[in-house]
Design a protein around this motif. Structure first.
Motif, PDB file in Angstrom:
ATOM      1  N   ARG A  59       0.848  -1.263  -0.028  1.00  0.00           N
ATOM      2  CA  ARG A  59       0.184  -0.004   0.010  1.00  0.00           C
ATOM      3  C   ARG A  59       0.857   1.400  -0.003  1.00  0.00           C
ATOM      4  O   ARG A  59       0.569   2.197  -0.766  1.00  0.00           O
ATOM      5  N   ASP A  60       1.913   1.204   0.726  1.00  0.00           N
ATOM      6  CA  ASP A  60       2.753   2.419   0.710  1.00  0.00           C
ATOM      7  C   ASP A  60       3.631   2.629  -0.402  1.00  0.00           C
ATOM      8  O   ASP A  60       3.800   3.729  -0.904  1.00  0.00           O
ATOM      9  N   ALA A  61       3.910   1.475  -1.273  1.00  0.00           N
ATOM     10  CA  ALA A  61       4.768   1.307  -2.493  1.00  0.00           C
ATOM     11  C   ALA A  61       3.539   2.178  -3.478  1.00  0.00           C
ATOM     12  O   ALA A  61       4.049   2.953  -4.399  1.00  0.00           O
ATOM     13  N   LEU A  62       2.317   1.893  -3.538  1.00  0.00           N
ATOM     14  CA  LEU A  62       1.532   2.392  -4.553  1.00  0.00           C
ATOM     15  C   LEU A  62       1.171   3.725  -4.024  1.00  0.00           C
ATOM     16  O   LEU A  62       1.020   4.733  -5.272  1.00  0.00           O
ATOM     17  N   SER A  63       1.178   4.225  -2.832  1.00  0.00           N
ATOM     18  CA  SER A  63       1.050   5.807  -2.441  1.00  0.00           C
ATOM     19  C   SER A  63       2.085   6.266  -3.057  1.00  0.00           C
ATOM     20  O   SER A  63       2.026   7.728  -3.502  1.00  0.00           O
ATOM     21  N   ILE A  64       3.411   5.985  -2.806  1.00  0.00           N
ATOM     22  CA  ILE A  64       4.493   6.812  -3.252  1.00  0.00           C
ATOM     23  C   ILE A  64       4.543   6.661  -4.936  1.00  0.00           C
ATOM     24  O   ILE A  64       4.762   7.649  -5.508  1.00  0.00           O
ATOM     25  N   PHE A  65       4.032   5.583  -5.413  1.00  0.00           N
ATOM     26  CA  PHE A  65       3.908   5.650  -6.920  1.00  0.00           C
ATOM     27  C   PHE A  65       2.874   6.730  -7.530  1.00  0.00           C
ATOM     28  O   PHE A  65       3.235   7.517  -8.353  1.00  0.00           O
ATOM     29  N   ASP A  66       1.772   7.022  -6.740  1.00  0.00           N
ATOM     30  CA  ASP A  66       0.936   8.133  -7.216  1.00  0.00           C
ATOM     31  C   ASP A  66       1.654   9.384  -7.079  1.00  0.00           C
ATOM     32  O   ASP A  66       1.620  10.386  -7.883  1.00  0.00           O
ATOM     33  N   GLN A  67       2.585   9.441  -5.821  1.00  0.00           N
ATOM     34  CA  GLN A  67       3.071  10.797  -5.658  1.00  0.00           C
ATOM     35  C   GLN A  67       4.059  10.978  -6.565  1.00  0.00           C
ATOM     36  O   GLN A  67       4.458  12.301  -7.114  1.00  0.00           O
ATOM     37  N   ILE A  68       4.870  10.189  -7.245  1.00  0.00           N
ATOM     38  CA  ILE A  68       5.979  10.333  -8.114  1.00  0.00           C
ATOM     39  C   ILE A  68       5.312  10.777  -9.631  1.00  0.00           C
ATOM     40  O   ILE A  68       5.384  11.661 -10.225  1.00  0.00           O
ATOM     41  N   VAL A  69       4.188  10.065  -9.889  1.00  0.00           N
ATOM     42  CA  VAL A  69       3.372  10.472 -10.903  1.00  0.00           C
ATOM     43  C   VAL A  69       2.941  11.692 -10.968  1.00  0.00           C
ATOM     44  O   VAL A  69       2.908  12.775 -12.039  1.00  0.00           O
ATOM     45  N   SER A  70       2.369  12.135  -9.886  1.00  0.00           N
ATOM     46  CA  SER A  70       2.013  13.798  -9.631  1.00  0.00           C
ATOM     47  C   SER A  70       3.133  14.648  -9.971  1.00  0.00           C
ATOM     48  O   SER A  70       2.817  15.626 -10.486  1.00  0.00           O
ATOM     49  N   PHE A  71       4.345  14.259  -9.594  1.00  0.00           N
ATOM     50  CA  PHE A  71       5.474  15.309  -9.562  1.00  0.00           C
ATOM     51  C   PHE A  71       6.111  15.041 -11.002  1.00  0.00           C
ATOM     52  O   PHE A  71       6.411  16.189 -11.447  1.00  0.00           O
ATOM     53  N   SER A  72       6.122  13.749 -11.650  1.00  0.00           N
ATOM     54  CA  SER A  72       6.846  13.782 -12.983  1.00  0.00           C
ATOM     55  C   SER A  72       6.072  13.755 -14.420  1.00  0.00           C
ATOM     56  O   SER A  72       6.387  13.759 -15.242  1.00  0.00           O
ATOM     57  N   GLY A  73       4.715  13.255 -13.994  1.00  0.00           N
ATOM     58  CA  GLY A  73       3.669  13.030 -15.143  1.00  0.00           C
ATOM     59  C   GLY A  73       4.130  11.459 -15.599  1.00  0.00           C
ATOM     60  O   GLY A  73       4.218  10.705 -14.758  1.00  0.00           O
ATOM     61  N   LYS A  74       3.726  11.187 -16.826  1.00  0.00           N
ATOM     62  CA  LYS A  74       3.565   9.990 -17.463  1.00  0.00           C
ATOM     63  C   LYS A  74       5.108   9.395 -17.750  1.00  0.00           C
ATOM     64  O   LYS A  74       5.343   8.129 -17.776  1.00  0.00           O
ATOM     65  N   THR A  75       6.105  10.228 -17.599  1.00  0.00           N
ATOM     66  CA  THR A  75       7.461   9.729 -17.928  1.00  0.00           C
ATOM     67  C   THR A  75       8.397  10.067 -16.599  1.00  0.00           C
ATOM     68  O   THR A  75       8.528  11.291 -16.061  1.00  0.00           O
ATOM     69  N   ILE A  76       8.788   8.975 -16.091  1.00  0.00           N
ATOM     70  CA  ILE A  76       9.267   8.911 -14.793  1.00  0.00           C
ATOM     71  C   ILE A  76      10.821   8.525 -14.899  1.00  0.00           C
ATOM     72  O   ILE A  76      11.185   7.453 -15.363  1.00  0.00           O
ATOM     73  N   THR A  77      11.853   9.441 -14.480  1.00  0.00           N
ATOM     74  CA  THR A  77      13.447   8.847 -14.511  1.00  0.00           C
ATOM     75  C   THR A  77      13.796   8.397 -12.981  1.00  0.00           C
ATOM     76  O   THR A  77      12.960   9.149 -12.027  1.00  0.00           O
ATOM     77  N   PHE A  78      14.884   7.917 -12.879  1.00  0.00           N
ATOM     78  CA  PHE A  78      15.555   7.441 -11.663  1.00  0.00           C
ATOM     79  C   PHE A  78      15.801   8.824 -11.072  1.00  0.00           C
ATOM     80  O   PHE A  78      15.634   9.081  -9.749  1.00  0.00           O
ATOM     81  N   GLU A  79      16.371   9.961 -11.508  1.00  0.00           N
ATOM     82  CA  GLU A  79      16.621  11.259 -11.141  1.00  0.00           C
ATOM     83  C   GLU A  79      15.447  11.905 -10.353  1.00  0.00           C
ATOM     84  O   GLU A  79      15.211  12.621  -9.284  1.00  0.00           O
ATOM     85  N   ASN A  80      14.321  11.695 -11.061  1.00  0.00           N
ATOM     86  CA  ASN A  80      12.816  12.273 -10.645  1.00  0.00           C
ATOM     87  C   ASN A  80      12.691  11.565  -9.310  1.00  0.00           C
ATOM     88  O   ASN A  80      12.000  12.216  -8.183  1.00  0.00           O
ATOM     89  N   VAL A  81      12.800  10.292  -9.291  1.00  0.00           N
ATOM     90  CA  VAL A  81      12.510   9.507  -7.892  1.00  0.00           C
ATOM     91  C   VAL A  81      13.214   9.912  -6.795  1.00  0.00           C
ATOM     92  O   VAL A  81      12.545  10.285  -5.734  1.00  0.00           O
ATOM     93  N   ILE A  82      14.620   9.924  -6.922  1.00  0.00           N
ATOM     94  CA  ILE A  82      15.446  10.340  -5.730  1.00  0.00           C
ATOM     95  C   ILE A  82      15.319  11.691  -5.301  1.00  0.00           C
ATOM     96  O   ILE A  82      15.518  12.109  -4.174  1.00  0.00           O
TER      97      ILE A  82
END
Length: 590
Positions: free
Chosen positions: A217-240
């Protein structure tokens, strides 16, 4: 605007097949349905976000399905399944024990249990966070939990199994849910990313899975947060960047600097990490985990323990070939010491910098065959002495030229600057260096000297000699008195004062004055300060011919007083009134 549904709800498992990372539990539940071996009470326990409540719902839905498939999954077509999917089923009852934890809430549940299901075979009661029930509620629930009606099945879920009373545990089949493995979480996130048409690489998903710490559940919540930050294209740099996670490359570069003995590079890397806002304690913990992963990567058998992507796993394998096992063991020990002392340190950054310096000296110390601590102290000594003894030129700044690598060894703190200035002051030509022997002769250092005549003859006088002409006569009593005054006035060590306090004096037939003490240790202590004592006696007694030898008192069969009774008898022999005083007032020893 379309309502957004978070991934944790949108992709919540609806069948045993879609449950992530709990295969042993799902297979057991499916076999129980297959063989019609259903218990009346189950306890699902484990960390948050691992599928306890989801499995309870899937289990309740499946046992009430009228058309169970060959794989023993619900059909999602019968009336019972449709009612469950539309949240209108009366066969499944969910109770939140966190807000319904009283005896009255349990009594209401007990009354409800008696009503048989309208559709399907079973009424399933899912009690979430069951450990929150009060002691009285647990006791009221015991009888119904042990002998419920044939149509009632209880599924209890909790994150804190140890808080449930043993009488409840003994009435349930217990299933322990495990944390979701990083690999399983990455696969599930990849599947969701494909459905949502999101581009993200495996390394970024790996960071998300590790950050979730085993909770899907935490992994999915973080995934949604990253998508909101980066959009449809997510890089390693965006995540860290979004999760404030330190990049692997920093740790790899840091270890390379350790192996090459580059103190400057390691300190600059740490400064860069601090400037990016990362906590020092987290850096130490992360570096410890990195060293551990390198150690794991040295053996093919343990390589599977690395929960990282294949590309990062190759980096660990390559760096592990450069590192000796002894280096990794020493590094882990040093980092563990830093971790232990971090919170209690007043200068936490300096503690980490000293740790990095030690890590950079491991390889060099091994080559030279010296211990790491000695090599570390030697480097610090070179750094300080180099600063103190460097020549100054006219017009130059008041700072000695220092090699860049030596510069990195200098702890940047106020106390270190003061220490450096102090050493520089005492090492200058106008201020000669401190002599340990001279300090021992003055009684500053309480260390026994050798009783050999050679060492005694080498002791230099440190007190001004008496230069008077008149030589007044003296007695042994006056000598002992003046020696005791000397011990008090000159503030000598405790052992010197004790030796003088218990000494005796006598004059031999040849006229030689002798100071007698109890043992050889006292002889050694007084030998250190003998010259000063002689000069003191010459001046105080106004006699320039005074000299003495130090001897041990010869005692034959002298009884030592060990107990209180022995001491009291000794005092009574000197003063018989003490025995009368003891008897008159009925005194005793304590």
């Amino acid at each position: 605007m379309e309502n957004f549904i978070v991934s944790a709800r949108k992709y919540r498992p609806s069948s045993f097949q879609t449950v992530v990372g709990q295969q042993s539990i799902t297979i057991t539940l499916k076999n129980a349905i297959k063989n019609a071996h259903l218990a009346h009470a189950y306890l699902f326990c484990g960390p948050r976000g691992v599928g306890k409540t989801s499995c309870a719902r899937i289990f309740a839905k499946t046992i009430n399905c009228s058309n169970v498939g060959d794989d023993f999954e619900a059909c999602n077509e019968c009336e019972s399944c449709l009612a469950f999917n539309e949240n209108r089923s009366y066969n499944i009852h969910e109770l939140d024990a966190a807000s319904n934890n009283s005896v009255d809430d349990i009594r209401t549940l007990i009354d409800q249990v008696r009503i048989p299901p309208q559709i399907g075979k079973y009424s399933v009661y899912i009690i979430d966070e069951v450990h929150m029930l009060s002691q009285q509620a647990f006791n009221a629930f015991l009888k119904t939990l042990e002998e419920p009606p044939a149509h009632a099945i209880f599924v209890l879920a909790t994150t804190e199994k140890h808080k449930i009373i043993p009488t409840i545990l003994s009435r349930c089949q217990i299933f322990d849910f495990s944390r979701i493995k990083v690999g399983d979480a990455v696969k599930h996130l990849q599947h969701i990313a494909e459905i949502e048409d999101i581009s993200i690489n495996e390394e970024a998903l790996n960071v998300i899975a590790q950050k979730a710490d085993g909770a899907m559940r935490d992994a999915l919540s973080i995934f949604d947060q990253i998508v909101s930050f980066s959009g449809k294209t997510i890089t390693f740099e965006n995540v860290i960047q979004n999760l404030n996670v330190l990049d692997y490359d920093y740790y790899f570069k840091m270890v390379d600097a350790f192996l090459q003995g580059k103190v400057t590079d390691s300190l600059l890397l740490f400064n860069e990490i601090v400037e990016k806002g990362f906590d020092g304690h987290h850096f130490v913990a992360g570096l410890s985990s990195h060293i551990r992963d390198i150690l794991v990567g040295k053996d093919v058998a343990t390589l599977q323990l690395l929960e990282v992507s294949d590309s990062v796993k190759e980096k660990y394998t390559e760096q592990s070939k450069k590192c000796e096992v002894d280096f990794l063991y020493d590094a882990l020990g040093i980092l563990n010491e830093c971790d232990i002392h971090y919170k209690g340190s007043q200068n936490q950054r300096l503690l980490i910098e000293l740790t990095l310096i030690q890590l950079s000296q491991i390889v060099e110390s091994k080559k030279k065959g010296v211990s790491l601590k000695k090599n570390f102290r030697r480097l610090l000594k070179i750094r300080v002495e180099g600063h103190a003894s460097a020549p100054k030129t006219a017009g130059a700044k008041d700072k000695a030229p220092i090699h860049p690598q030596q510069e990195a060894h200098k702890p940047v703190s106020k106390s270190s600057v003061q220490a450096s200035q102090s050493i520089s002051h005492t090492s200058s030509p106008n201020h000669p260096s401190i002599s340990i022997k001279a300090a021992m002769r003055r009684g500053i250092v309480n260390r026994p000297a050798s009783s050999s005549k050679k060492q005694e003859s080498n002791l230099k006088e440190v007190d001004t000699k008496y230069t008077g002409v008149q030589n007044k006569p003296y007695t042994v009593e006056s000598v002992v008195k003046k020696l005791k005054e000397y011990a008090i006035s000159r503030k000598k060590s405790e052992r010197v004062r004790l030796a003088i306090a218990s000494c005796e004096a006598e004059i031999h037939e040849n006229g030689q004055l002798a100071v007698k003490v109890c043992n050889q240790i006292q002889v050694d202590d007084l030998t250190i300060v003998k010259n000063e004592m002689v000069n003191y006696l010459k001046r105080e007694l106004e006699n320039s011919t005074i000299d003495f030898v130090i001897e041990i008192t010869q005692t034959v069969n002298k009884k030592r007083l060990y107990t209180d009774t022995d001491r009291f008898k000794y005092l009574c022999d000197k003063n018989p009134l003490l025995e009368q005083l003891k008897q008159k007032f009925s005194l005793d020893f304590e």
